[in-house]
Design a protein around this motif. Structure first.
Motif, PDB file in Angstrom:
ATOM      1  N   SER A  39      10.835   6.330  40.717  1.00 47.92           N
ATOM      2  CA  SER A  39       9.409   6.662  40.753  1.00 47.92           C
ATOM      3  C   SER A  39       9.017   7.586  41.897  1.00 47.92           C
ATOM      4  N   VAL A  40      10.001   8.243  42.535  1.00 47.54           N
ATOM      5  CA  VAL A  40       9.650   9.151  43.631  1.00 47.54           C
ATOM      6  C   VAL A  40       9.009  10.404  43.048  1.00 47.54           C
ATOM      7  N   VAL A  41       7.904  10.833  43.656  1.00 43.24           N
ATOM      8  CA  VAL A  41       7.171  11.993  43.141  1.00 43.24           C
ATOM      9  C   VAL A  41       6.725  12.875  44.320  1.00 43.24           C
ATOM     10  N   HIS A  42       6.794  14.182  44.103  1.00 39.54           N
ATOM     11  CA  HIS A  42       6.365  15.140  45.121  1.00 39.54           C
ATOM     12  C   HIS A  42       4.857  15.042  45.324  1.00 39.54           C
ATOM     13  N   LEU A  43       4.447  14.974  46.590  1.00 42.59           N
ATOM     14  CA  LEU A  43       3.009  14.922  46.881  1.00 42.59           C
ATOM     15  C   LEU A  43       2.530  16.205  47.559  1.00 42.59           C
ATOM     16  N   GLY A  44       3.363  16.766  48.418  1.00 43.78           N
ATOM     17  CA  GLY A  44       2.956  17.999  49.093  1.00 43.78           C
ATOM     18  C   GLY A  44       4.085  18.490  49.980  1.00 43.78           C
ATOM     19  N   SER A  45       4.068  19.789  50.293  1.00 43.08           N
ATOM     20  CA  SER A  45       5.175  20.318  51.079  1.00 43.08           C
ATOM     21  C   SER A  45       4.807  20.575  52.538  1.00 43.08           C
ATOM     22  N   PRO A  78       5.555  17.622  54.613  1.00 46.84           N
ATOM     23  CA  PRO A  78       6.428  17.256  53.483  1.00 46.84           C
ATOM     24  C   PRO A  78       6.274  15.794  53.115  1.00 46.84           C
ATOM     25  N   LEU A  79       5.540  15.535  52.032  1.00 45.82           N
ATOM     26  CA  LEU A  79       5.203  14.164  51.634  1.00 45.82           C
ATOM     27  C   LEU A  79       5.747  13.839  50.249  1.00 45.82           C
ATOM     28  N   LEU A  80       6.347  12.668  50.136  1.00 49.62           N
ATOM     29  CA  LEU A  80       6.770  12.134  48.845  1.00 49.62           C
ATOM     30  C   LEU A  80       6.092  10.780  48.654  1.00 49.62           C
ATOM     31  N   ARG A  94       3.538   6.830  55.760  1.00 52.00           N
ATOM     32  CA  ARG A  94       2.253   7.435  56.151  1.00 52.00           C
ATOM     33  C   ARG A  94       1.065   6.696  55.568  1.00 52.00           C
ATOM     34  N   ILE A 149       3.417   6.214  50.415  1.00 51.68           N
ATOM     35  CA  ILE A 149       3.482   7.640  50.754  1.00 51.68           C
ATOM     36  C   ILE A 149       4.202   7.799  52.083  1.00 51.68           C
ATOM     37  N   GLU A 166       6.484  10.609  54.899  1.00 47.25           N
ATOM     38  CA  GLU A 166       6.783  11.977  55.316  1.00 47.25           C
ATOM     39  C   GLU A 166       8.283  12.108  55.593  1.00 47.25           C
ATOM     40  N   ILE A 167       8.847  13.219  55.144  1.00 46.68           N
ATOM     41  CA  ILE A 167      10.265  13.497  55.392  1.00 46.68           C
ATOM     42  C   ILE A 167      10.415  13.885  56.864  1.00 46.68           C
TER      43      ILE A 167
END
Lengths: 213, 213
Positions: free
Chosen positions: B48-54, B57-59, B139, B153, B155-156
Motif C-alpha cells: 500500500s505504499v503510495v507516492h505523496l510528493g517529491s 520526499p514523502l511516501l 511525519r 506518512i 519522509e525519505i
C-alpha cells in the motif's frame, strides 16, 4: 548509490521528481473519469489508487490540486462520483496524452480519441476501451496539510471486468486483463506472473498456487 | 462480468477480499522494517505504499491495525522510524512468509532468513537482501475512521539503490532493480517495459524515450 537527506534536497528539481516518483515501486495505471454539473467530461491518468478495504469495498487515491488533476478534484467533489479505469496496452498512449494541459472546455476524451461509457443513474463517464473499470461514490475527502495533496476515498458501486481475467477464487489475473503498470512519471510496463503463493503460516512451507486457477 | 453494490455485498468474504484487493491494479511489493524500544525487530510485507510528493520526499502507506501489521504500526509510532524495502525476485518467497502470524517475540527476519542492515543513527532495520531501500522518518499519522485503517506518512531520509538501475534523468529502472509487483493478496509479478513516453502537450504527438537512458 546512496542519497541522504541533504543530497535529496540538493537535487535538481526534475531529477528529484523523476527519482522520488520511482522509489515507491510499481504503481497502478488508471484513468479517472469525471463530469461537471453541465456534463462536460474530464479524464486524467493517475497512479496513486490504493486498496483501503474490501468490506465495504473502498479505494483511496492521492490527488494533486494543481495541474491537470484540478478539474478531476473539482468535479468529483461537486458530483460525488468518479470512475476508475485500468489502462491497458491498447490505450496507454492515449491515456498518457490526457496529462496534457488542455483548455477547461476541451474534454480529454475528445482530445485523445477515447470513448465515454455511461451507466444508468451514474453521472461520471467510464472509459469504453478499458477492460477493468469501476463506478465510484465519494465517501471521504481529506486535504493533507503536509504538502497540499488530497486524499480521496470512494466506494466501488459498480465493477466491470472481463470474464477471462476473473479466477475462480475471486482474484483478478492482471496480465490476462491486459492491465499495465506505471513507473515514475512516464514509463508503462506489462506484468508477468512469477507465482501465486499460499497463505503463510509459521513453520509451514509455502505452496505455489496455480496461476490460472 | 458486472458486479453492482448488492452483488459485491453478497459475495463470500474471502472471494470478495481476493477480488477487491485485485481491482486497484498493480501494487508495489515492499517489506516494512521496524524495531521496538528493546531492539526487537519486525518485518511485514505491504502493498500500500503510495507516492505523496517529491519535495520534501514523502511516501504514504495504509496500515491495518489487526493481524501482522499490528507490530509494525506500534513500532513505527513509538520510534518514529521505519524502513521501506523493495521485494525482488530473489526474496519474494521469504517476503511472503513474513505475513505468517509469528509470536511477538520472534522476529520475521530470523523466521524467514532475511538479514537486518543497520544505518548509523537509525533505529529501524533495513533488509540487506533488498536492492532498493529507504530509511523513513514518520511525519504524520492519521487513523481513517471510515474503516479503522491508518494512513502513515513518512519522509525519505536515506535512499539506497543499485547504480545500474538509476537512469541519467533520475528515474529508476524497476526491472533492472529486479523489483517485483504484487496483485491481490498472493501473486508476485515482474515487469517488462512497454515504453517511456515524453511529457504530454496538447496537439503534439508523444515521443518514445529510450528506456535505458
Amino acid at each position: 548509490m546512496q542519497f541522504d537527506r541533504n543530497a535529496l534536497e540538493a537535487l535538481e528539481s526534475r531529477y528529484r521528481a523523476a527519482l522520488i516518483n520511482s522509489v515507491s515501486g510499481y504503481k497502478p495505471a488508471n484513468l479517472i473519469g469525471t463530469a461537471n454539473a453541465a456534463g462536460a467530461t474530464n479524464l486524467a491518468v493517475m497512479s496513486s489508487v490504493v486498496h483501503l478495504g474490501s468490506h465495504p469495498p473502498l479505494l483511496a487515491m492521492v490527488v494533486r490540486p494543481g495541474g491537470d488533476e484540478r478539474h478531476t478534484l473539482a468535479n468529483l467533489l461537486a458530483s460525488g462520483e468518479y470512475s476508475i479505469n485500468h489502462i491497458n496496452q491498447s490505450i496507454y498512449r492515449q491515456a498518457h496524452q490526457t496529462a496534457a494541459r488542455y483548455p477547461a472546455d476541451q474534454s480529454e476524451f475528445d482530445a485523445t480519441g477515447l470513448s465515454c461509457q455511461w451507466l444508468d443513474g451514474f453521472s461520471a463517464p467510464l472509459v469504453a476501451e478499458a477492460e477493468v473499470k469501476m463506478a465510484m461514490q465519494l465517501r471521504q475527502h481529506m486535504p493533507l496539510e503536509i504538502n497540499g495533496t488530497h486524499l480521496v476515498i470512494g466506494e466501488i458501486v459498480t465493477l466491470l471486468l472481463p470474464d477471462a481475467a476473473l479466477r475462480s477464487d475471486g482474484s483478478l489475473n492482471l496480465p490476462a486483463a491486459d492491465s499495465v503498470a506505471l513507473s515514475g512519471l512516464d514509463e508503462y510496463l506489462c506484468g508477468e506472473s512469477l507465482a501465486r503463493l499460499s497463505y503463510a503460516k509459521p513453520g509451514q512451507p509455502l505452496q505455489e498456487l496455480a496461476s490460472d486457477e
